[in-house]
Motif scaffolding. Structure first.
Motif, short mmCIF file in Angstrom:
data_model
loop_
_atom_site.label_atom_id
_atom_site.label_comp_id
_atom_site.label_asym_id
_atom_site.label_seq_id
_atom_site.Cartn_x
_atom_site.Cartn_y
_atom_site.Cartn_z
N ASN A 80 -58.77 -27.79 25.75
CA ASN A 80 -60.20 -27.90 25.51
C ASN A 80 -60.94 -27.88 26.85
O ASN A 80 -61.91 -27.14 27.02
CB ASN A 80 -60.48 -29.19 24.74
N ARG A 84 -63.26 -24.55 28.63
CA ARG A 84 -64.67 -24.68 29.02
C ARG A 84 -64.91 -24.28 30.48
O ARG A 84 -65.95 -23.73 30.80
CB ARG A 84 -65.13 -26.12 28.81
N GLU A 136 -60.83 -30.46 17.51
CA GLU A 136 -61.86 -30.26 18.56
C GLU A 136 -61.47 -29.11 19.48
O GLU A 136 -62.30 -28.29 19.85
CB GLU A 136 -62.04 -31.53 19.38
N THR A 137 -60.19 -29.08 19.86
CA THR A 137 -59.70 -28.02 20.74
C THR A 137 -59.81 -26.66 20.06
O THR A 137 -60.27 -25.69 20.66
CB THR A 137 -58.25 -28.30 21.17
N TYR A 139 -61.85 -25.85 17.68
CA TYR A 139 -63.27 -25.53 17.57
C TYR A 139 -63.78 -24.91 18.88
O TYR A 139 -64.51 -23.92 18.87
CB TYR A 139 -64.06 -26.80 17.23
N THR A 140 -63.38 -25.49 20.00
CA THR A 140 -63.80 -24.95 21.30
C THR A 140 -63.24 -23.55 21.51
O THR A 140 -63.96 -22.64 21.94
CB THR A 140 -63.34 -25.87 22.45
N SER A 143 -65.06 -21.10 19.24
CA SER A 143 -66.44 -20.84 19.66
C SER A 143 -66.50 -19.98 20.92
O SER A 143 -67.45 -19.22 21.10
CB SER A 143 -67.19 -22.15 19.87
#
Length: 150
Positions: A80, A84, A136-137, A139-140, A143
């Motif tokens: 994650n 980013r 969450e990871t 999703y990142t 996205s």
């Protein structure tokens, strides 16, 4: 771990190999510290140590398969952070990384315990935090790379 991560960014050729040597430490706290420190190095945008880290990143991320839930959760959060700030470090490893993340999204009945609280019983899911981190990871990743991840 945050301090170790910052220290690693100051002298990466000295500290990244030392962190790498502790990946298979018997102590789960040491492995958790290592993966957390690497996660904190990924936050730095400086490309000065990317080449060194690129060759070792999957060794650190393989801690997703660790038997200790805390180490697993921390290792799940590392992609994650990498996605980013340093997506080039993990982009080529997505075919290997995604099945590991998907596997952590499933409910593991072995991690669910029934706890007696007075006259009531309550189910506690010890794998919930790792599962949330996996979601969450993902999703990142979706996205950022929705066309290549899907």
């Amino acid at each position: 771990a945050d301090c170790l991560g910052k220290l690693t960014t100051t002298h990466p050729t000295r500290y990244i190999p030392q962190l790498h040597s502790r990946i298979h430490d018997e102590n789960p706290a040491a492995r958790a510290t290592v993966v957390s420190a690497i996660r904190h190095t990924l936050v730095e945008s400086s490309p000065s140590y990317d080449e060194l880290l690129a060759s070792l990143i999957m060794d650190f991320l393989d801690l997703i398969h660790d038997k200790d839930l805390n180490v697993c959760r921390l290792a799940l959060s590392a992609p994650n952070s990498a996605a980013r700030t340093k997506p080039h470090l993990i982009r080529d490893h997505l075919p290997t990384l995604l099945p590991s993340i998907y596997a952590e999204m499933k409910v593991n009945p072995d991690l669910i315990r029934t706890v007696q609280m007075g006259p009531w019983t309550h189910k506690v899911d010890y794998g919930l935090d790792a599962r949330k981190t996996a979601w969450e990871t993902l999703y990142t990743l979706v996205s950022l790379w929705h066309t290549s991840v899907l």
